[in-house]
Design an enzyme around this catalytic site. Structure first.
Site, PDB file in Angstrom:
ATOM      1  N   CYS A   1      79.908  70.845 100.339  1.00 23.80           N
ATOM      2  CA  CYS A   1      79.591  71.798 101.258  1.00 23.80           C
ATOM      3  C   CYS A   1      80.316  71.116 102.572  1.00 23.80           C
ATOM      4  O   CYS A   1      80.645  70.260 102.905  1.00 23.80           O
ATOM      5  CB  CYS A   1      77.943  71.796 101.515  1.00 23.80           C
TER       6      CYS A   1
ATOM      7  N   CYS B   1      83.765  77.628 102.882  1.00 28.15           N
ATOM      8  CA  CYS B   1      82.261  77.796 102.492  1.00 28.15           C
ATOM      9  C   CYS B   1      82.197  77.778 100.969  1.00 28.15           C
ATOM     10  O   CYS B   1      82.514  78.502 100.179  1.00 28.15           O
ATOM     11  CB  CYS B   1      81.361  78.839 102.927  1.00 28.15           C
TER      12      CYS B   1
HETATM   13  N1  DGL Z   1      78.937  75.333 104.891  1.00 26.90           N
HETATM   14  C1  DGL Z   1      78.748  75.922 103.694  1.00 26.90           C
HETATM   15  C2  DGL Z   1      79.347  75.487 102.285  1.00 26.90           C
HETATM   16  O1  DGL Z   1      80.126  74.942 102.316  1.00 26.90           O
HETATM   17  C3  DGL Z   1      77.301  76.478 103.385  1.00 26.90           C
HETATM   18  C4  DGL Z   1      75.994  76.197 104.284  1.00 26.90           C
HETATM   19  C5  DGL Z   1      74.975  77.229 104.238  1.00 26.90           C
HETATM   20  O2  DGL Z   1      75.024  77.949 104.702  1.00 26.90           O
HETATM   21  O3  DGL Z   1      73.833  77.081 103.386  1.00 26.90           O
HETATM   22  O4  DGL Z   1      78.415  75.650 101.286  1.00 26.90           O
END
Ligand code: DGL
Length: 265
Positions: free
Chosen positions: A184, A76
């Site tokens: 993301c 993340c």
């Molecule tokens: N998958 C996550 C990232 O790479 C975040 C998504 C979220 O919960 O806002 O930032």
């Protein structure tokens, strides 16, 4: 590090980390994967920094001791851009983070670069530092969108992606860039749709394969087993559209159903 068959924790707020999981387990199928997602606090891109820090540190520490984890992947960008130093202080195993692939983008861009990420990631000092370091004289378009994260969650549950909606979200960067960084981990799940909405002349770059290579370099010297590893998945609250989600998780090799990770937080 103890190890015959390593235990790897992959952590995200939702299903985005599955894009990273896919890259890693293609290279290392013999590892046991424990995927944990904090859907109770989703979306991380709109969560106050202190709350995010507290939750990630607590959940990751708890999972590491519960499952005897050998290596953690914070899959993340939103969490990695703030939590890594503190997490590394608390744990004495390798912690691999995922941050926007600004450096590789800088090497291939001719016209302009866009960073598509969560609203939090585009404003983090960590991200700003990456930009100053690798793009000192190039302008970059920053696009933060939570709706795009939601669309990836919907797609993984079998809902159709509305290409017109995607185009509207991406309008601010259309025509002015030749490279877009998917900052993301949810966005590689929409790679084809994002490519269709932008144009085939735009190169999409994410961090998934680099992270997988990093995990291989850390684990392969010590893994002895050639047997296929186990894959289990937990969430901090029951997921929405659980049946549809479980069907996809099954295709990705996870033992069903997605179970609840019970802890006092
Ligand atoms: N998958 C996550 C990232 O790479 C975040 C998504 C979220 O919960 O806002 O930032």
């Amino acid at each position: 590090m103890r190890v015959e068959q390593a235990n790897v924790l992959i952590f995200d707020s939702g299903v985005g980390g599955l894009s990273v999981y896919q890259e890693i387990c293609t290279l290392l199928p013999q590892v046991n994967y424990f995927y944990l997602f904090d859907n109770e606090a989703y979306p991380y891109g709109e969560l106050a920094q202190e709350i995010l820090l507290g939750r990630v540190i607590h959940l990751v520490q708890e999972a590491v001791s519960r499952w005897q984890i050998d290596l953690v992947v914070i899959a993340c960008n939103t969490a990695s851009t703030i939590v890594l130093p503190q997490l590394r202080e608390c744990l004495d195993i390798p912690i691999v983070g995922v941050v926007p692939a600004i450096k590789p983008a800088a090497l291939v861009a001719q016209k302009g670069i866009a960073l598509i990420a969560t609203p939090a990631t585009i404003t983090r000092p960590y991200t700003q530092d990456l930009i100053e370091q690798f793009l000192p004289n190039v302008s970059i378009e920053l696009l933060g969108s939570t709706r795009l994260v939601d669309i990836a969650e919907e797609k993984l549950r079998g809902l159709p992606v509305n290409l017109n909606e995607l185009k509207t979200i991406l309008t601010p960067i259309m025509g002015c860039v030749d490279v877009a960084v998917l900052g993301c981990t949810h966005f590689p799940l929409l790679k084809q749709e994002i490519a269709d909405a932008l144009s085939e002349t735009v190169t999409l770059i994410d961090s998934g394969s680099a992270i997988a290579r990093r995990v291989v370099s850390l684990l392969s010297p010590i893994i002895k087993s050639a047997q296929l590893g186990e894959r289990v998945i937990h969430s901090t609250m029951p997921p929405w559209e659980a049946d549809a989600l479980n069907r996809q998780l099954n295709l990705l090799g996870f033992k069903l159903p997605c179970a609840l990770f019970k802890t006092q937080i």
